[in-house]
Enzyme design. Structure first.
Site, PDB file in Angstrom:
ATOM      1  CG  HIS A  17      -0.462   0.366   2.091  1.00 10.72           C
ATOM      2  ND1 HIS A  17       0.124   1.016   3.175  1.00 10.72           N
ATOM      3  CD2 HIS A  17      -0.346  -0.919   3.531  1.00 10.72           C
ATOM      4  CE1 HIS A  17       1.186   0.881   4.187  1.00 10.72           C
ATOM      5  NE2 HIS A  17       0.295  -0.190   4.427  1.00 10.72           N
ATOM      6  CG  HIS A  20       3.860  -1.271   2.263  1.00 10.20           C
ATOM      7  ND1 HIS A  20       2.757  -1.910   2.089  1.00 10.20           N
ATOM      8  CD2 HIS A  20       4.106  -1.171   3.443  1.00 10.20           C
ATOM      9  CE1 HIS A  20       2.493  -2.018   3.144  1.00 10.20           C
ATOM     10  NE2 HIS A  20       3.123  -2.398   4.087  1.00 10.20           N
ATOM     11  CB  CYS A 125      -0.473  -8.108  18.538  1.00  8.41           C
ATOM     12  SG  CYS A 125      -1.122  -7.532  17.357  1.00  8.41           S
ATOM     13  CB  CYS A 128       2.507  -6.136  16.631  1.00 11.70           C
ATOM     14  SG  CYS A 128       0.954  -4.347  16.754  1.00 11.70           S
ATOM     15  CB  CYS A 142      -3.619  -5.071  19.187  1.00 11.68           C
ATOM     16  SG  CYS A 142      -2.058  -4.154  18.202  1.00 11.68           S
ATOM     17  CG  HIS A 145      -2.563  -5.039  14.044  1.00 11.80           C
ATOM     18  ND1 HIS A 145      -1.302  -4.492  14.476  1.00 11.80           N
ATOM     19  CD2 HIS A 145      -1.773  -3.802  12.577  1.00 11.80           C
ATOM     20  CE1 HIS A 145      -0.204  -4.227  14.292  1.00 11.80           C
ATOM     21  NE2 HIS A 145      -1.081  -4.243  12.472  1.00 11.80           N
ATOM     22  CE  LYS A 294       0.936   1.885  10.561  1.00 12.52           C
ATOM     23  NZ  LYS A 294       0.718   0.678  10.597  1.00 12.52           N
ATOM     24  CE  LYS A 297       0.442  -5.324   6.318  1.00 12.12           C
ATOM     25  NZ  LYS A 297       2.528  -4.913   6.116  1.00 12.12           N
TER      26      LYS A 297
HETATM   27  N1  MSP Z   1       8.327  -6.465   8.253  1.00 22.54           N
HETATM   28  C1  MSP Z   1       8.617  -5.574   9.292  1.00 22.54           C
HETATM   29  C2  MSP Z   1      10.119  -4.757   9.020  1.00 22.54           C
HETATM   30  C3  MSP Z   1      11.309  -5.746   9.214  1.00 22.54           C
HETATM   31  S1  MSP Z   1      12.351  -4.267   8.905  1.00 22.54           S
HETATM   32  C4  MSP Z   1      13.338  -5.372   9.577  1.00 22.54           C
HETATM   33  C5  MSP Z   1       7.087  -4.799   9.275  1.00 22.54           C
HETATM   34  N2  MSP Z   1       6.774  -4.560   8.306  1.00 22.54           N
HETATM   35  S2  MSP Z   1       5.663  -3.383   7.444  1.00 22.54           S
HETATM   36  O1  MSP Z   1       5.349  -4.298   6.801  1.00 22.54           O
HETATM   37  O2  MSP Z   1       4.169  -3.533   8.403  1.00 22.54           O
HETATM   38  O3  MSP Z   1       6.076  -2.517   6.649  1.00 22.54           O
HETATM   39  C6  MSP Z   1       6.847  -1.713   7.908  1.00 22.54           C
HETATM   40  C7  MSP Z   1       7.092  -0.076   7.271  1.00 22.54           C
HETATM   41  O4  MSP Z   1       6.573   0.588   6.612  1.00 22.54           O
HETATM   42  C8  MSP Z   1       6.905   0.903   8.768  1.00 22.54           C
HETATM   43  O5  MSP Z   1       8.148   1.324   9.087  1.00 22.54           O
HETATM   44  C9  MSP Z   1       6.962   2.211   7.020  1.00 22.54           C
HETATM   45  O6  MSP Z   1       7.774   2.139   6.479  1.00 22.54           O
HETATM   46  C10 MSP Z   1       5.942   1.521   5.747  1.00 22.54           C
HETATM   47  N3  MSP Z   1       4.500   2.127   6.534  1.00 22.54           N
HETATM   48  C11 MSP Z   1       3.602   0.866   6.465  1.00 22.54           C
HETATM   49  N4  MSP Z   1       2.591   1.822   6.239  1.00 22.54           N
HETATM   50  C12 MSP Z   1       3.364   3.158   6.483  1.00 22.54           C
HETATM   51  C13 MSP Z   1       1.991   4.034   6.573  1.00 22.54           C
HETATM   52  N5  MSP Z   1       1.024   4.215   6.569  1.00 22.54           N
HETATM   53  N6  MSP Z   1       2.586   5.560   6.717  1.00 22.54           N
HETATM   54  C14 MSP Z   1       3.957   5.410   6.150  1.00 22.54           C
HETATM   55  N7  MSP Z   1       5.160   4.720   6.209  1.00 22.54           N
HETATM   56  C15 MSP Z   1       4.073   3.340   6.902  1.00 22.54           C
HETATM   57  O7  MSP Z   1       6.881  -4.069   9.756  1.00 22.54           O
END
Ligand code: MSP
Length: 508
Positions: A17, A20, A125, A128, A142, A145, A294, A297
């Site tokens: 999304h 990312h 969770c 998380c 949580c 979530h 936020k 997903k």
């Molecule tokens: N897999 C772990 C990270 C492991 S790193 C060793 C994880 N993955 S995640 O798919 O949840 O992605 C997290 C990251 O995606 C966030 O830290 C951020 O960089 C980005 N984002 C996800 N949602 C976001 C927003 N809504 N806004 C900005 N960035 C966000 O956590």
């Protein structure tokens, strides 16, 4: 100089999304910019494929986790490609090279006597991928979530994080810019100062993950596996080459505020335990918000970045995500905002500037631009500090501020057109020199701006350079200066950089 930049590796339990895309775009802007400065750059992104989350989604779809991961990894690999991101490697935690490295890394922590066995019981969770204390739950759920965590009771291997409190505090005190922005540094430091609890680095009774080398009945806890990617990738990204000597510890981790503790506390402690140097710097950015929530997903509140790219192209999506919200802060995103910036800033401010400049050179000078740089040019003043200012802002991860600084120059060039009114100069043969100087200044200023913009708008930047008769590949940072355009011939009216797009395509 080595510059190594990373994004978090994204969970493959769903598709990408805009949140990312946000981190990937930011990392790419920095990577491209540092290449422009002639530095040796390595840019890593990828996916986090282990963990309960992924195992659960695979089971829901009736697939083996690896089969599921292989399918969805294809979609995730598309994300950087479609964003025009120049990652040097795309890591998957199911890579053999990664799994072997994780085992060696955990073994080093074990050999350092930082790992022990204990029974753990607590609320986990899955969203998380972390245990939650009672105090962190809201109505038993949580708060991130909005789901009820699972009660888990099992015998796990624990990392003695508590033993690292002193060393982490020393690290933070000796390096006040270890974590940026400053308020995130304070947040991480006070978490450490508040006392650290050991955490489990293994999970029992689930086969999906990296087996613990001294106890293969258990697999590595997903975070103990995932964080190590930043180091493991360097050992096998280039066959026959170990990039650690070139790029470790020159690493800059970009991450969202949701995963601050894992990166700013757990990870440096794990590195110290395994005998590695800690990262050079971590930059923690905020959330991109949509309708005040936020984008996540799990909440089903998602914009598919690939749809946005289909509608607008990669450059406008990159521009908007760098500009709409000040990088580091939280901010609200909207598709209307993207559309509005596309029209007002990209199509009008930048696109029209190129169209007008090239059309006037074609019309008034028959396409031949003489070299007319001069000391007293107002455009010299406009461009003089641009390269230094932008670089200084990007050194502080101020992706938004650096872009605004470039836009000041764009607006300045547009004012210059209005003030000089070349169409009037062209009516008066005695003002021919003034006309040539004005058009030279516009073309050269636009060239310098295009070089400055190359890390944000790689496609538009090379189109501008090509339209001005410059080499689109010549984007070295010293080009962000006035007066470097030689005499040119054959400049023709450029086609629109950002053609009209009729209605905002709301993909939300
Ligand atoms: N897999 C772990 C990270 C492991 S790193 C060793 C994880 N993955 S995640 O798919 O949840 O992605 C997290 C990251 O995606 C966030 O830290 C951020 O960089 C980005 N984002 C996800 N949602 C976001 C927003 N809504 N806004 C900005 N960035 C966000 O956590």
């Amino acid at each position: 100089m080595s510059y190594y930049v990373t994004t978090p590796i994204y969970y493959v339990n769903s598709t990408p999304h805009i949140g990312h895309a946000y981190t990937t775009i930011a990392a790419d802007i920095l990577a491209r910019h540092h290449r422009q400065r002639g530095e040796e750059v390595f840019f890593l992104t990828g996916v986090d494929e282990h963990g309960s989350n992924v195992a659960r989604v695979a089971a829901e779809q009736g697939l083996e986790p690896k089969e599921y991961a292989d399918r969805i990894a294809v979609v995730w690999k598309e994300l950087p490609r479609r964003l025009n991101a120049t990652n040097d490697f795309f890591i998957r935690t199911t890579d053999t090279g990664h799994k072997g490295f994780v085992q060696g890394f955990l073994q080093r922590m074990y050999d350092a006597e930082d790992v022990y066995q204990d029974v753990y019981a607590g609320w986990y969770c899955v969203g998380c991928e972390a245990f939650k204390t009672e105090a962190e739950l809201v109505d038993g759920k949580c708060p991130i979530h909005e789901t009820t965590p699972d009660w888990i009771e099992e015998k796990n291997w624990f990392f003695r994080l508590s033993a690292y409190q002193g060393r982490l505090l020393e690290l933070y005190d000796s390096r006040p810019d270890f974590v940026l922005p400053g308020f995130r540094y304070n947040e991480a430091r006070s978490f450490i100062a508040g006392g650290l609890q050991d955490f489990s680095i293994s999970r029992a009774g689930q086969p999906w993950g990296v087996p613990i080398p001294w106890d293969p009945e258990q697999v590595a806890y997903v975070w103990a596996d995932a964080l190590v990617n930043y180091l493991s990738a360097l050992t096998y990204a280039r066959s026959g080459e170990d990039l650690r000597s070139r790029f470790w510890p020159a690493v800059r981790h970009l991450l969202g505020k949701d995963i601050l503790r894992f990166h700013c506390v757990y990870w440096p402690a794990m590195l110290l335990s395994a005998g590695y140097e800690v990262p050079h710097q971590l930059f923690v950015h905020g959330y991109l918000l949509l309708d005040d929530r936020k984008i996540s997903k799990t909440l089903g509140n998602v914009i598919d970045p690939l749809d946005l790219i289909d509608a607008y192209g990669a450059d406008p999506v990159r521009f908007w995500s760098a500009r709409a919200v000040s990088f580091g802060q939280d901010g609200i995103a909207s598709i209307d905002g993207l559309h509005e910036r596309y029209e007002r800033e990209l199509a009008n401010d930048l696109g029209n500037l190129l169209s007008r400049t090239t059309a006037m050179i074609a019309r008034y000078l028959e396409g031949d631009l003489p070299a007319r740089s001069r000391d007293a040019s107002p455009v010299r003043t406009l461009i003089a500090d641009l390269g230094g200012d932008v670089a200084a802002r990007l050194d502080e991860y101020d992706i938004t501020g650096a872009l605004e600084r470039i836009w000041e120059a764009v607006r300045g060039l547009n004012r210059h057109v209005e003030v000089q009114a070349p169409w009037r100069l062209a009516e008066d043969e005695s003002r021919r020199l003034e006309l040539e100087e004005t058009l030279y200044d516009l073309a050269d200023g636009l060239r310098a701006v295009a070089v400055a913009l190359a890390s944000y708008l790689p496609e538009a930047s090379s189109q501008i350079l090509a339209a001005l008769g410059a080499d689109p590949g010549e984007i070295g940072w010293d080009g962000v200066d006035y007066g470097l355009t030689p005499a040119r011939t054959g400049i023709a009216a450029a086609s629109p950089l950002f053609p009209r797009i009729d209605t905002p395509t709301a993909a939300a």
